[in-house]
Design a protein around this motif. Structure first.
Motif, PDB file in Angstrom:
ATOM      1  N   ILE A  89       0.830  -1.210   0.000  1.00 27.35           N
ATOM      2  CA  ILE A  89       0.000   0.000   0.000  1.00 27.35           C
ATOM      3  C   ILE A  89       0.862   1.257   0.000  1.00 27.35           C
ATOM      4  CG2 ILE A  89      -1.564   1.382   1.439  1.00 27.35           C
ATOM      5  CD1 ILE A  89      -3.069  -1.166   2.108  1.00 27.35           C
ATOM      6  N   SER A  90       1.850   1.318   0.871  1.00 29.78           N
ATOM      7  CA  SER A  90       2.713   2.502   0.940  1.00 29.78           C
ATOM      8  C   SER A  90       3.465   2.707  -0.373  1.00 29.78           C
ATOM      9  CB  SER A  90       3.703   2.371   2.103  1.00 29.78           C
ATOM     10  OG  SER A  90       3.040   2.400   3.338  1.00 29.78           O
ATOM     11  N   TYR A  91       3.967   1.630  -0.933  1.00 30.22           N
ATOM     12  CA  TYR A  91       4.695   1.719  -2.209  1.00 30.22           C
ATOM     13  C   TYR A  91       3.765   2.230  -3.308  1.00 30.22           C
ATOM     14  CZ  TYR A  91       7.753   0.432  -6.082  1.00 30.22           C
ATOM     15  OH  TYR A  91       8.549   0.477  -7.205  1.00 30.22           O
ATOM     16  N   THR A  92       2.540   1.735  -3.314  1.00 31.76           N
ATOM     17  CA  THR A  92       1.570   2.174  -4.322  1.00 31.76           C
ATOM     18  C   THR A  92       1.288   3.659  -4.190  1.00 31.76           C
ATOM     19  OG1 THR A  92       0.539  -0.024  -4.349  1.00 31.76           O
ATOM     20  CG2 THR A  92      -0.757   1.800  -5.220  1.00 31.76           C
ATOM     21  N   LYS A  93       1.080   4.129  -2.963  1.00 29.69           N
ATOM     22  CA  LYS A  93       0.799   5.550  -2.738  1.00 29.69           C
ATOM     23  C   LYS A  93       1.990   6.413  -3.147  1.00 29.69           C
ATOM     24  CE  LYS A  93      -2.567   4.985   1.015  1.00 29.69           C
ATOM     25  NZ  LYS A  93      -2.853   5.225   2.455  1.00 29.69           N
ATOM     26  N   ASP A  94       3.197   5.973  -2.808  1.00 32.33           N
ATOM     27  CA  ASP A  94       4.397   6.735  -3.167  1.00 32.33           C
ATOM     28  C   ASP A  94       4.566   6.819  -4.683  1.00 32.33           C
ATOM     29  OD1 ASP A  94       4.973   7.135  -0.507  1.00 32.33           O
ATOM     30  OD2 ASP A  94       6.445   5.519  -0.377  1.00 32.33           O
ATOM     31  N   THR A  95       4.256   5.714  -5.367  1.00 34.78           N
ATOM     32  CA  THR A  95       4.379   5.698  -6.824  1.00 34.78           C
ATOM     33  C   THR A  95       3.346   6.616  -7.469  1.00 34.78           C
ATOM     34  OG1 THR A  95       5.141   3.400  -6.692  1.00 34.78           O
ATOM     35  CG2 THR A  95       4.470   4.199  -8.856  1.00 34.78           C
ATOM     36  N   LEU A  96       2.146   6.620  -6.933  1.00 38.26           N
ATOM     37  CA  LEU A  96       1.108   7.515  -7.437  1.00 38.26           C
ATOM     38  C   LEU A  96       1.528   8.980  -7.289  1.00 38.26           C
ATOM     39  CD1 LEU A  96      -2.031   5.693  -6.015  1.00 38.26           C
ATOM     40  CD2 LEU A  96      -1.582   6.082  -8.443  1.00 38.26           C
ATOM     41  N   LYS A  97       2.117   9.311  -6.147  1.00 36.80           N
ATOM     42  CA  LYS A  97       2.579  10.690  -5.921  1.00 36.80           C
ATOM     43  C   LYS A  97       3.620  11.103  -6.955  1.00 36.80           C
ATOM     44  CE  LYS A  97       1.837  10.682  -0.905  1.00 36.80           C
ATOM     45  NZ  LYS A  97       2.515  10.704   0.434  1.00 36.80           N
ATOM     46  N   LYS A  98       4.456  10.156  -7.352  1.00 36.12           N
ATOM     47  CA  LYS A  98       5.528  10.449  -8.299  1.00 36.12           C
ATOM     48  C   LYS A  98       5.016  10.727  -9.709  1.00 36.12           C
ATOM     49  CE  LYS A  98       9.873   8.505 -10.083  1.00 36.12           C
ATOM     50  NZ  LYS A  98      10.817   7.350 -10.002  1.00 36.12           N
ATOM     51  N   TYR A  99       3.932  10.040 -10.104  1.00 37.87           N
ATOM     52  CA  TYR A  99       3.519  10.096 -11.506  1.00 37.87           C
ATOM     53  C   TYR A  99       2.201  10.831 -11.761  1.00 37.87           C
ATOM     54  CZ  TYR A  99       7.198   6.688 -12.508  1.00 37.87           C
ATOM     55  OH  TYR A  99       8.406   6.051 -12.653  1.00 37.87           O
ATOM     56  N   ILE A 100       1.369  10.986 -10.734  1.00 37.37           N
ATOM     57  CA  ILE A 100       0.056  11.596 -10.947  1.00 37.37           C
ATOM     58  C   ILE A 100      -0.116  12.779 -10.007  1.00 37.37           C
ATOM     59  CG2 ILE A 100      -2.443  11.216 -10.819  1.00 37.37           C
ATOM     60  CD1 ILE A 100      -1.977   8.370 -11.681  1.00 37.37           C
ATOM     61  N   ALA A 101      -0.306  13.958 -10.589  1.00 39.78           N
ATOM     62  CA  ALA A 101      -0.383  15.189  -9.802  1.00 39.78           C
ATOM     63  C   ALA A 101      -1.695  15.292  -9.028  1.00 39.78           C
ATOM     64  CB  ALA A 101      -0.198  16.397 -10.711  1.00 39.78           C
ATOM     65  N   ASP A 102      -2.810  15.126  -9.726  1.00 36.94           N
ATOM     66  CA  ASP A 102      -4.116  15.237  -9.089  1.00 36.94           C
ATOM     67  C   ASP A 102      -4.629  13.846  -8.733  1.00 36.94           C
ATOM     68  OD1 ASP A 102      -6.624  15.802  -8.210  1.00 36.94           O
ATOM     69  OD2 ASP A 102      -7.410  16.539 -10.122  1.00 36.94           O
ATOM     70  N   ARG A 103      -4.550  13.515  -7.454  1.00 38.86           N
ATOM     71  CA  ARG A 103      -4.954  12.188  -6.995  1.00 38.86           C
ATOM     72  C   ARG A 103      -6.261  12.231  -6.197  1.00 38.86           C
ATOM     73  NH1 ARG A 103       0.143  13.210  -6.006  1.00 38.86           N
ATOM     74  NH2 ARG A 103      -0.239  13.547  -3.774  1.00 38.86           N
ATOM     75  N   SER A 104      -7.042  13.290  -6.395  1.00 37.83           N
ATOM     76  CA  SER A 104      -8.249  13.486  -5.598  1.00 37.83           C
ATOM     77  C   SER A 104      -9.299  12.400  -5.837  1.00 37.83           C
ATOM     78  CB  SER A 104      -8.854  14.864  -5.892  1.00 37.83           C
ATOM     79  OG  SER A 104      -9.139  15.023  -7.274  1.00 37.83           O
ATOM     80  N   LYS A 105      -9.269  11.769  -7.005  1.00 39.52           N
ATOM     81  CA  LYS A 105     -10.247  10.724  -7.318  1.00 39.52           C
ATOM     82  C   LYS A 105      -9.751   9.326  -6.958  1.00 39.52           C
ATOM     83  CE  LYS A 105     -12.133  10.841 -11.401  1.00 39.52           C
ATOM     84  NZ  LYS A 105     -12.392  11.045 -12.867  1.00 39.52           N
ATOM     85  N   ILE A 106      -8.498   9.227  -6.489  1.00 42.44           N
ATOM     86  CA  ILE A 106      -7.868   7.916  -6.313  1.00 42.44           C
ATOM     87  C   ILE A 106      -7.797   7.527  -4.841  1.00 42.44           C
ATOM     88  CG2 ILE A 106      -5.789   6.556  -6.728  1.00 42.44           C
ATOM     89  CD1 ILE A 106      -5.135   8.453  -9.025  1.00 42.44           C
TER      90      ILE A 106
END
Length: 236
Positions: A58-75
């Motif tokens: 879970i933590s790795y997934t969240k960190d990866t999302l932060k790196k590649y996707i700016a707007d994560r409000s829907k995720i």
């Protein structure tokens, strides 16, 4: 509301000796599952995107999302389960607890390692789930299908024109799917690992949505090489 539930719980054993589960391997310049998430982000009809992954990732997934996707409000990242059905159910339980459950809610369940789905496939799944309650994405079988019960001799060769290859998304009226999965016994859950197959066996019609040949599932090293070729071709 319309939800996308991205199933990212696979360990990727058929991928061979890799440091990361297959959904986190690089495809072009970003991880496979990021390509998948981006396709759902592009569709304005999708209200929320759930990524269901193993608790340890879970933590790795969240960190990866932060790196590649700016707007994560829907995720939202949600803990997966021990099986595919358990993972789907965990996502549905999260939806009910966080957003409530409405009779007309729709959920699209999709493999994290199918990054080449199109907006047309997404829209057709949404429309089909609204109209019919349950749909499966398929493509026609181009090769002859051979059935064998023992792996040694031919049991049957079905009529090819009646055969299709299953893909994802598989999409459903959300309360229908949740109530159905909750009704399965533990033995049934172990046997009926595909939600569409389970619905059909239990007597609920599942309609077809046409997919695309290139809406491939990346399972092996060969698949990954083919997928990288497709990504490179998109850049030309």
């Amino acid at each position: 509301m319309i939800y996308a539930e991205i199933l990212a719980g696979g360990k990727g054993t058929r991928m061979g000796n890799t440091e990361l589960p297959k959904q986190f391997l690089m495809l072009g310049d970003k991880p496979i599952f990021i390509h998948t998430v981006e396709q759902f982000m592009l569709n304005r009809r999708i209200d929320k995107i759930l990524i269901c992954c193993p608790e340890a990732w879970i933590s790795y997934t969240k960190d990866t999302l932060k790196k590649y996707i700016a707007d994560r409000s829907k995720i939202v990242v949600v803990k997966g389960g021990a099986s595919r059905n358990d993972t789907i159910m965990n996502g549905l339980n999260f939806i009910e607890s966080e957003y409530g459950l409405n009779d007309d809610d729709i959920v699209l369940t999709h493999d994290a390692v199918r990054p080449f789905l199109t907006q047309r496939i997404i829209d057709d799944n949404i429309d089909g789930a609204i109209k019919y309650g349950a749909v499966d994405t398929v493509v026609e079988a181009f090769d002859t299908i051979v059935h064998s019960t023992d792996g040694e001799t031919i049991t049957d060769i079905p009529v090819r024109s009646e055969m299709y290859q299953g893909q994802t998304p598989q999409s459903f009226n959300l309360p229908l799917l949740k109530n159905f999965l909750a009704s399965l016994s533990e033995d049934e859950k172990n046997i009926l690992t595909d939600a569409c197959k389970a619905l059909v066996i239990k007597g609920t019609p599942v309609h077809l949505v046409r997919g695309e040949v290139y809406n491939m599932k990346i399972t092996t090293q060969h698949d990954l090489k083919v997928a990288n070729g497709l990504v490179e071709g998109q850049k030309i």
